[in-house]
Enzyme design. Structure first.
Site, mmCIF file in Angstrom:
data_model
loop_
_atom_site.group_PDB
_atom_site.id
_atom_site.type_symbol
_atom_site.label_atom_id
_atom_site.label_comp_id
_atom_site.label_asym_id
_atom_site.label_seq_id
_atom_site.Cartn_x
_atom_site.Cartn_y
_atom_site.Cartn_z
ATOM 1 N N GLY A 63 -9.071 -4.479 2.134
ATOM 2 C CA GLY A 63 -7.989 -4.682 3.079
ATOM 3 C C GLY A 63 -8.071 -3.646 4.179
ATOM 4 O O GLY A 63 -9.118 -3.045 4.439
ATOM 5 N N ASP A 64 -6.933 -3.415 4.840
ATOM 6 C CA ASP A 64 -6.920 -2.462 5.943
ATOM 7 C C ASP A 64 -6.773 -1.023 5.492
ATOM 8 O O ASP A 64 -7.051 -0.100 6.252
ATOM 9 C CB ASP A 64 -5.813 -2.809 6.933
ATOM 10 C CG ASP A 64 -4.422 -2.685 6.312
ATOM 11 O OD1 ASP A 64 -4.301 -2.811 5.076
ATOM 12 O OD2 ASP A 64 -3.454 -2.479 7.074
ATOM 13 N N THR B 43 1.154 -1.584 5.935
ATOM 14 C CA THR B 43 1.117 -2.147 4.595
ATOM 15 C C THR B 43 1.275 -3.669 4.683
ATOM 16 O O THR B 43 1.568 -4.219 5.727
ATOM 17 C CB THR B 43 2.229 -1.568 3.692
ATOM 18 O OG1 THR B 43 3.505 -2.063 4.129
ATOM 19 C CG2 THR B 43 2.258 -0.045 3.744
ATOM 20 N N ARG C 100 -13.215 -7.625 -1.958
ATOM 21 C CA ARG C 100 -12.365 -7.660 -0.762
ATOM 22 C C ARG C 100 -11.862 -6.263 -0.415
ATOM 23 O O ARG C 100 -11.400 -5.524 -1.271
ATOM 24 C CB ARG C 100 -11.187 -8.599 -1.002
ATOM 25 C CG ARG C 100 -10.180 -8.662 0.162
ATOM 26 C CD ARG C 100 -8.952 -7.816 -0.071
ATOM 27 N NE ARG C 100 -7.956 -7.968 0.991
ATOM 28 C CZ ARG C 100 -6.842 -7.245 1.069
ATOM 29 N NH1 ARG C 100 -6.584 -6.330 0.170
ATOM 30 N NH2 ARG C 100 -5.996 -7.432 2.072
ATOM 31 N N THR D 51 0.867 -1.169 0.000
ATOM 32 C CA THR D 51 0.000 0.000 0.000
ATOM 33 C C THR D 51 0.904 1.219 0.000
ATOM 34 O O THR D 51 1.965 1.194 0.602
ATOM 35 C CB THR D 51 -0.877 0.027 1.265
ATOM 36 O OG1 THR D 51 -1.710 -1.126 1.278
ATOM 37 C CG2 THR D 51 -1.749 1.274 1.327
ATOM 38 N N GLY E 16 -3.146 -6.882 5.362
ATOM 39 C CA GLY E 16 -4.188 -6.134 6.048
ATOM 40 C C GLY E 16 -5.136 -6.991 6.840
ATOM 41 O O GLY E 16 -5.735 -6.532 7.826
#
Length: 308
Positions: A196-197, A217, A194, A166, A220
């Site tokens: 992620g964080d 990064t 999906r 990320t 996540g």
């Protein structure tokens, strides 16, 4: 003290943000301007145009923005056809009562705010995506694709290019406002939809100008389970040093024994001008960009490896 911290893949826009901070620009505005250059750089293979598609060959982008002084947040997830997704997250923060928009709703809002409908699938990404997918499917699956169960494939081709990065920018401006901006195309070959964080406040990013900021990064799924970024900032609020706050976050990650487990990289700054980047269980050497107003130019540095 003006400062900026970002992951290594931030190189297309790091200097842009530094220049704006030097001139006295607002932190989030400067970071969004810099990260927009990363999002359009095809050589960065984890963000924007250079990123990888989901299992259906579709690009879905996530981003988040947080103002550490007001603790206002804007986030978007699984956004199609939009390259400057960090800028879109900023628009959510400024113009809506909501914190997050996803999917077609986020794209509708982008159109309302004047964002172009972008071409987002890089030809090379499309080629690699299909070549890998073809190898994993039976002749019957290939003939029926995409009308097949995708979950069994996710177990065999989870991130075949090992792209889980990320782009994260953490900065402080001349008025001592601390903020975070994130952007990603997510895992390669992810299951459609999906998140992620990266767009999740408290997991992939968090900022509070009184104490500091953190952003994560790579995996996540782990930092969402631990609330990693918020844990770090909360620990500093409770009196932990930056070093000890990161130790606590790594300890929490190490307590995970089930589910998808892999490497995590944590970027963090505190209110005293300190910074640290730690590499938790990533196989490769992790580098990051750092600059503060005492330095003539930004430096590419190596993250500390931890194995707790």
């Amino acid at each position: 003290m003006k400062m900026l911290l970002a992951n290594a893949e931030a190189w297309p826009g790091f200097d842009t943000t530094v220049a704006l901070l030097r001139e006295g620009g607002a932190g989030i505005d400067a970071m969004v301007s810099g990260i927009a250059r990363v999002e359009r750089e095809a050589r960065v293979r984890s963000v924007g145009y250079g990123g990888w598609p989901n299992m259906l060959g579709e690009m879905e982008f996530d981003a988040g923005v947080m103002d550490g002084t007001t603790r206002a947040v804007g986030a978007v997830g699984a956004v199609p056809a939009t390259l400057p997704v960090s800028a879109l997250a900023y628009e959510v923060m400024k113009h809506l009562p909501h914190v997050m928009l996803t999917g077609q709703g986020a794209r509708r809002f982008a159109t309302e705010r004047g964002f172009a409908v972008d071409e987002v699938l890089h030809p090379d990404s499309k080629r690699v995506w299909w070549e890998k997918l073809e190898k994993e499917m039976s002749p019957e699956q290939r003939a029926a694709f995409p009308d097949i169960p995708l979950a069994p494939l996710s177990n065999t081709i989870t991130d075949p290019e090992r792209v889980r990065d990320t782009t994260v920018f953490l900065g402080r401006d001349a008025l001592h406002n601390t903020g975070v901006v994130t952007s990603t195309s997510g895992w390669a070959w992810k299951y459609p939809g999906r998140l992620g964080d990266s767009p999740i406040p408290g997991a992939g990013f968090y900022a509070d100008s009184r104490y500091g900021a953190a952003a994560c990064t790579h995996t996540g799924e782990m930092t969402m389970r631990c609330g990693t970024s918020r844990s770090i900032v909360l620990a500093m609020r409770l009196g932990y040093s930056l070093e000890d706050a990161l130790k606590l976050a790594v300890e929490e990650l190490s307590e995970l024994k089930t589910g998808f487990l892999a490497g995590v990289v944590i970027h963090a700054i505190d209110a005293h001008g300190n910074h640290r980047v730690v590499n938790y269980h990533c196989d490769d050497e992790i580098r990051y960009w750092y600059w503060d107003e005492r330095m003539a130019a930004p430096e590419l540095r190596v993250a500390s490896a931890v194995q707790s």
